[in-house]
Write a protein that holds these residues in place. Sequence first.
Motif, PDB file in Angstrom:
ATOM      1  N   LEU A   7      22.960  11.151 -59.487  1.00  0.00           N
ATOM      2  CA  LEU A   7      23.069   9.780 -59.017  1.00  0.00           C
ATOM      3  C   LEU A   7      22.290   9.639 -57.715  1.00  0.00           C
ATOM      4  O   LEU A   7      22.426  10.468 -56.817  1.00  0.00           O
ATOM      5  CB  LEU A   7      24.546   9.426 -58.784  1.00  0.00           C
ATOM      6  N   LYS A  26      23.973   7.400 -63.412  1.00  0.00           N
ATOM      7  CA  LYS A  26      25.302   7.398 -64.024  1.00  0.00           C
ATOM      8  C   LYS A  26      26.328   7.841 -62.989  1.00  0.00           C
ATOM      9  O   LYS A  26      26.079   8.768 -62.229  1.00  0.00           O
ATOM     10  CB  LYS A  26      25.341   8.342 -65.227  1.00  0.00           C
ATOM     11  N   LEU A  55      24.945  -2.431 -58.660  1.00  0.00           N
ATOM     12  CA  LEU A  55      24.993  -1.566 -59.839  1.00  0.00           C
ATOM     13  C   LEU A  55      23.918  -1.911 -60.873  1.00  0.00           C
ATOM     14  O   LEU A  55      24.031  -1.526 -62.037  1.00  0.00           O
ATOM     15  CB  LEU A  55      26.385  -1.638 -60.486  1.00  0.00           C
ATOM     16  N   VAL A  58      22.754   1.093 -62.799  1.00  0.00           N
ATOM     17  CA  VAL A  58      23.797   1.981 -63.329  1.00  0.00           C
ATOM     18  C   VAL A  58      23.968   1.666 -64.814  1.00  0.00           C
ATOM     19  O   VAL A  58      24.309   0.548 -65.185  1.00  0.00           O
ATOM     20  CB  VAL A  58      25.131   1.803 -62.579  1.00  0.00           C
ATOM     21  N   ILE A  61      29.396   4.276 -66.405  1.00  0.00           N
ATOM     22  CA  ILE A  61      30.421   4.719 -65.461  1.00  0.00           C
ATOM     23  C   ILE A  61      31.571   5.247 -66.299  1.00  0.00           C
ATOM     24  O   ILE A  61      32.044   4.561 -67.204  1.00  0.00           O
ATOM     25  CB  ILE A  61      30.939   3.570 -64.585  1.00  0.00           C
TER      26      ILE A  61
END
Length: 129
Positions: A7, A26, A55, A58, A61
């Motif tokens: 990350l 991630k 995010l 991303v 999660i």
Amino acid sequence: MDMPLPLRIETRQVEPDITVVELIGKITMAAEIRRIEGLVEELIEQGRKKVVFDLAAVDYIDSSGMGTIAHCFTRMAQSGGGLRIASLKERVKQLFKITRLDTILPSFESAAAACAEFTVPGKSGAGTP
């Protein structure tokens, strides 16, 4: 088999008192979670009370990552600050709905919208569902 990339976390100052934390990749592993929580603790120690988690980059999660975001939200509130979530991809947005975190954490379409909400006097911090 490709190893997952770690990350990436990038921060930038917006306005004199708003920090945008861009999370890229991630949010899954315990080490990544400690990094996020540690960053929030550093921001609190520095007196930074308004934080936006962007995010947009991303893709996924897991449950521990969701718990970390909820923990960071609580820590910011305990310190007299606020945490906003911005730019959720559809898959991540669905996880927020399934876990009902979308009813607790203010989320916004963009980091700019989340930052703007911080600057509106008298706003309670409720985001768009």
